[in-house]
Motif scaffolding. Structure first.
Motif, PDB file in Angstrom:
ATOM      1  N   ALA A   1       7.053  47.771  66.624  1.00 39.52           N
ATOM      2  CA  ALA A   1       6.078  47.484  67.682  1.00 39.52           C
ATOM      3  C   ALA A   1       6.719  46.493  68.646  1.00 39.52           C
ATOM      4  O   ALA A   1       7.178  45.430  68.240  1.00 39.52           O
ATOM      5  CB  ALA A   1       4.802  46.896  67.098  1.00 39.52           C
ATOM      6  N   ILE A   2       6.749  46.849  69.934  1.00 38.54           N
ATOM      7  CA  ILE A   2       7.260  45.935  70.962  1.00 38.54           C
ATOM      8  C   ILE A   2       6.048  45.261  71.606  1.00 38.54           C
ATOM      9  O   ILE A   2       5.183  45.951  72.159  1.00 38.54           O
ATOM     10  CB  ILE A   2       8.063  46.703  72.036  1.00 38.54           C
ATOM     11  N   ILE A   3       5.994  43.949  71.506  1.00 37.00           N
ATOM     12  CA  ILE A   3       4.822  43.180  71.958  1.00 37.00           C
ATOM     13  C   ILE A   3       5.217  42.373  73.198  1.00 37.00           C
ATOM     14  O   ILE A   3       6.159  41.584  73.157  1.00 37.00           O
ATOM     15  CB  ILE A   3       4.371  42.192  70.862  1.00 37.00           C
ATOM     16  N   ILE A   4       4.458  42.563  74.285  1.00 33.98           N
ATOM     17  CA  ILE A   4       4.745  41.846  75.535  1.00 33.98           C
ATOM     18  C   ILE A   4       3.539  41.009  75.948  1.00 33.98           C
ATOM     19  O   ILE A   4       2.521  41.559  76.368  1.00 33.98           O
ATOM     20  CB  ILE A   4       5.093  42.844  76.667  1.00 33.98           C
ATOM     21  N   PRO A   5       3.622  39.669  75.842  1.00 32.53           N
ATOM     22  CA  PRO A   5       2.531  38.841  76.367  1.00 32.53           C
ATOM     23  C   PRO A   5       2.518  38.933  77.889  1.00 32.53           C
ATOM     24  O   PRO A   5       3.581  38.933  78.518  1.00 32.53           O
ATOM     25  CB  PRO A   5       2.883  37.425  75.896  1.00 32.53           C
TER      26      PRO A   5
ATOM     27  N   PRO B   1      14.357  54.069  78.291  1.00 35.32           N
ATOM     28  CA  PRO B   1      15.572  54.855  78.002  1.00 35.32           C
ATOM     29  C   PRO B   1      16.499  54.175  76.979  1.00 35.32           C
ATOM     30  O   PRO B   1      17.108  54.856  76.148  1.00 35.32           O
ATOM     31  CB  PRO B   1      16.259  54.958  79.377  1.00 35.32           C
ATOM     32  N   ILE B   2      16.555  52.849  77.030  1.00 34.59           N
ATOM     33  CA  ILE B   2      17.388  52.122  76.065  1.00 34.59           C
ATOM     34  C   ILE B   2      16.832  52.304  74.655  1.00 34.59           C
ATOM     35  O   ILE B   2      17.567  52.638  73.710  1.00 34.59           O
ATOM     36  CB  ILE B   2      17.436  50.616  76.425  1.00 34.59           C
ATOM     37  N   LEU B   3      15.525  52.097  74.511  1.00 32.62           N
ATOM     38  CA  LEU B   3      14.894  52.195  73.187  1.00 32.62           C
ATOM     39  C   LEU B   3      15.016  53.610  72.631  1.00 32.62           C
ATOM     40  O   LEU B   3      15.173  53.800  71.426  1.00 32.62           O
ATOM     41  CB  LEU B   3      13.432  51.756  73.264  1.00 32.62           C
TER      42      LEU B   3
ATOM     43  N   ARG C   1      17.571  55.694  73.334  1.00 37.71           N
ATOM     44  CA  ARG C   1      18.972  55.827  72.877  1.00 37.71           C
ATOM     45  C   ARG C   1      19.198  55.094  71.567  1.00 37.71           C
ATOM     46  O   ARG C   1      20.055  55.485  70.777  1.00 37.71           O
ATOM     47  CB  ARG C   1      19.945  55.287  73.945  1.00 37.71           C
ATOM     48  N   GLN C   2      18.430  54.044  71.330  1.00 34.82           N
ATOM     49  CA  GLN C   2      18.559  53.303  70.071  1.00 34.82           C
ATOM     50  C   GLN C   2      17.872  54.030  68.914  1.00 34.82           C
ATOM     51  O   GLN C   2      17.874  53.539  67.783  1.00 34.82           O
ATOM     52  CB  GLN C   2      17.997  51.884  70.252  1.00 34.82           C
ATOM     53  N   GLN C   3      17.278  55.166  69.201  1.00 36.51           N
ATOM     54  CA  GLN C   3      16.645  56.036  68.198  1.00 36.51           C
ATOM     55  C   GLN C   3      15.601  55.308  67.369  1.00 36.51           C
ATOM     56  O   GLN C   3      15.546  55.431  66.145  1.00 36.51           O
ATOM     57  CB  GLN C   3      17.711  56.657  67.290  1.00 36.51           C
ATOM     58  N   LEU C   4      14.769  54.539  68.058  1.00 33.01           N
ATOM     59  CA  LEU C   4      13.722  53.793  67.363  1.00 33.01           C
ATOM     60  C   LEU C   4      12.426  54.589  67.322  1.00 33.01           C
ATOM     61  O   LEU C   4      12.114  55.339  68.250  1.00 33.01           O
ATOM     62  CB  LEU C   4      13.482  52.456  68.080  1.00 33.01           C
ATOM     63  N   ASP C   5      11.690  54.409  66.242  1.00 30.85           N
ATOM     64  CA  ASP C   5      10.303  54.860  66.160  1.00 30.85           C
ATOM     65  C   ASP C   5       9.483  53.666  66.648  1.00 30.85           C
ATOM     66  O   ASP C   5       9.300  52.698  65.912  1.00 30.85           O
ATOM     67  CB  ASP C   5       9.995  55.215  64.698  1.00 30.85           C
ATOM     68  N   TYR C   6       9.056  53.718  67.919  1.00 28.72           N
ATOM     69  CA  TYR C   6       8.500  52.494  68.496  1.00 28.72           C
ATOM     70  C   TYR C   6       7.252  52.749  69.342  1.00 28.72           C
ATOM     71  O   TYR C   6       6.965  53.884  69.739  1.00 28.72           O
ATOM     72  CB  TYR C   6       9.557  51.779  69.356  1.00 28.72           C
TER      73      TYR C   6
ATOM     74  N   ARG D   1      23.676  48.024  72.977  1.00 26.69           N
ATOM     75  CA  ARG D   1      24.030  47.784  71.569  1.00 26.69           C
ATOM     76  C   ARG D   1      23.214  46.640  70.972  1.00 26.69           C
ATOM     77  O   ARG D   1      23.287  46.369  69.775  1.00 26.69           O
ATOM     78  CB  ARG D   1      25.531  47.478  71.459  1.00 26.69           C
ATOM     79  N   ASN D   2      22.443  45.961  71.798  1.00 27.79           N
ATOM     80  CA  ASN D   2      21.518  44.929  71.327  1.00 27.79           C
ATOM     81  C   ASN D   2      20.247  45.636  70.840  1.00 27.79           C
ATOM     82  O   ASN D   2      19.316  45.867  71.604  1.00 27.79           O
ATOM     83  CB  ASN D   2      21.219  43.961  72.469  1.00 27.79           C
ATOM     84  N   ILE D   3      20.232  45.986  69.555  1.00 32.98           N
ATOM     85  CA  ILE D   3      19.204  46.898  69.043  1.00 32.98           C
ATOM     86  C   ILE D   3      17.869  46.176  68.829  1.00 32.98           C
ATOM     87  O   ILE D   3      17.829  45.121  68.204  1.00 32.98           O
ATOM     88  CB  ILE D   3      19.652  47.549  67.713  1.00 32.98           C
ATOM     89  N   TYR D   4      16.795  46.796  69.346  1.00 27.84           N
ATOM     90  CA  TYR D   4      15.450  46.229  69.234  1.00 27.84           C
ATOM     91  C   TYR D   4      14.838  46.595  67.879  1.00 27.84           C
ATOM     92  O   TYR D   4      13.852  47.328  67.801  1.00 27.84           O
ATOM     93  CB  TYR D   4      14.570  46.697  70.402  1.00 27.84           C
ATOM     94  N   LYS D   5      15.469  46.049  66.820  1.00 32.27           N
ATOM     95  CA  LYS D   5      14.931  46.284  65.482  1.00 32.27           C
ATOM     96  C   LYS D   5      14.974  44.967  64.720  1.00 32.27           C
ATOM     97  O   LYS D   5      15.240  43.918  65.317  1.00 32.27           O
ATOM     98  CB  LYS D   5      15.761  47.357  64.778  1.00 32.27           C
ATOM     99  N   CYS D   6      14.693  45.020  63.427  1.00 28.24           N
ATOM    100  CA  CYS D   6      14.652  43.791  62.627  1.00 28.24           C
ATOM    101  C   CYS D   6      15.855  43.691  61.696  1.00 28.24           C
ATOM    102  O   CYS D   6      16.503  44.690  61.370  1.00 28.24           O
ATOM    103  CB  CYS D   6      13.347  43.730  61.845  1.00 28.24           C
ATOM    104  N   PHE D   7      16.125  42.451  61.265  1.00 27.73           N
ATOM    105  CA  PHE D   7      17.332  42.147  60.498  1.00 27.73           C
ATOM    106  C   PHE D   7      16.971  41.317  59.263  1.00 27.73           C
ATOM    107  O   PHE D   7      15.812  40.967  59.062  1.00 27.73           O
ATOM    108  CB  PHE D   7      18.334  41.418  61.407  1.00 27.73           C
ATOM    109  N   ASP D   8      17.973  41.003  58.460  1.00 30.80           N
ATOM    110  CA  ASP D   8      17.731  40.268  57.210  1.00 30.80           C
ATOM    111  C   ASP D   8      17.085  38.909  57.443  1.00 30.80           C
ATOM    112  O   ASP D   8      16.409  38.379  56.572  1.00 30.80           O
ATOM    113  CB  ASP D   8      19.052  40.059  56.448  1.00 30.80           C
TER     114      ASP D   8
END
Ligand code: BGN
Length: 287
Positions: A68-72, A89-91, A93-98, A146-153
């Motif tokens: 979920a991309i949240i924009i205040p 278009p970026i998201l 290409r990043q193949q996100l389910d968003y 390449r700055n992927i809009y996903k989550c990390f450890d």
């Protein structure tokens, strides 16, 4: 007749997981904001692969995270158009389910970025089983896909090299602009503070929460993490609040009672555009 007997190849295949890194990334991007565009033009150009409400799933693989991309938001429709034009278009290409959720503060009271982000977390979860949350200012566009809009450890800070800070972190503990947290990381810090009215400090409070809960900050390198900010004047009703710096000294004590467990707001309206879900909320702002 073979054509009527055989199913089209696409309807009968089981999709494999999307591979990492996504294969169609471009790397560094050219980004300019010196053109006018209408929302209708943006819709025409990029809404075709989207589902209503600004939702997307990669067509030929299963994404590993649901984001979920949240924009205040308040009164920044010009910025939102540019954000949508560049980010969708970026998201993809990043193949996100968003899905994109614009959380619009109702009324003219004092703005509260972090509280709006808490609202976005709760409201997005009512729409879909998201496991990752990306929180982004409406005026920040990444200069590298390449700055992927996903989550990390660990909780991730994505906007590490903004043009307005000469493509560097303004200070080492900076956590502003764009960040991402898994659901469990977000819950571990009791979400974000609801009590930072006006400009400044809420991102530092979030940083403190993360450290007090024993996590560290994940970041891209300073090439991948470059951002361009859409220039703007200081917003009305979002003055620097002189009370906020002092609040920061009390994060450790306040974070258990001020957060997602104390969030109160009312939804005024939910509009599903082709490009985003627009949620207007009353967050009980002081005048
Ligand atoms: C800091 C702000 C952040 C802001 C950055 C970058 C405060 C708290 C008192 C020290 N912090 O000074 O919120 O993101 O600047 O502009 O105001």
């Amino acid at each position: 007749n073979q054509e009527t007997i055989h199913m089209p190849a696409s309807t009968n295949k089981t999709l494999g997981p999307c591979i990492d890194p996504p294969p169609n990334l471009l790397g560094p991007l050219r980004v300019e904001f010196n053109f006018k565009l209408t929302l209708e033009e943006v819709r025409k150009e990029i809404s075709r692969p989207l589902q209503e409400g600004g939702r997307y799933k990669p067509p030929d693989c299963i994404a590993t995270q649901k984001v979920a991309i949240i924009i205040p938001f308040r009164n920044r429709h010009e910025h939102l158009k540019h954000w949508l034009y560049f980010l969708h278009p970026i998201l993809m290409r990043q193949q996100l389910d968003y899905g994109v959720y614009v959380i619009n503060q109702d009324g003219e009271g004092v703005f509260n970025r972090a509280k709006l982000m808490n609202v976005g977390y709760v409201e997005a979860l009512k729409q879909y089983d998201y496991d990752c949350f990306v929180f982004s200012d409406v005026d920040l566009v990444p200069l590298d896909d390449r700055n992927i809009y996903k989550c990390f450890d660990n909780p991730r800070h994505l906007a590490v090299a903004m043009d307005k800070f000469n493509f560097r972190l303004p200070y080492k503990t900076y956590f502003g602009g764009v960040s991402s947290l898994f659901k469990n990381q977000f819950l571990k810090i009791n979400g974000f503070p609801n009590t930072y009215w006006g400009w400044g400090g809420e991102d530092d409070d979030i940083y403190n929460r993360i450290v007090f809960r024993g996590m560290s900050i994940s970041r891209p390198d300073s090439e991948t993490g470059r951002y361009k900010m859409i220039k703007h004047n200081r917003d009305l009703h979002n003055e620097a609040n002189p009370k906020n710096p002092d609040k920061l000294r009390h994060t450790q004590r306040s974070m258990d009672k001020d957060g997602i467990n104390s969030l109160k707001y009312t939804v005024k309206e939910i509009v599903k555009d082709a490009l985003y879900t627009f949620i207007t909320v009353d967050i009980q702002a002081p005048a």
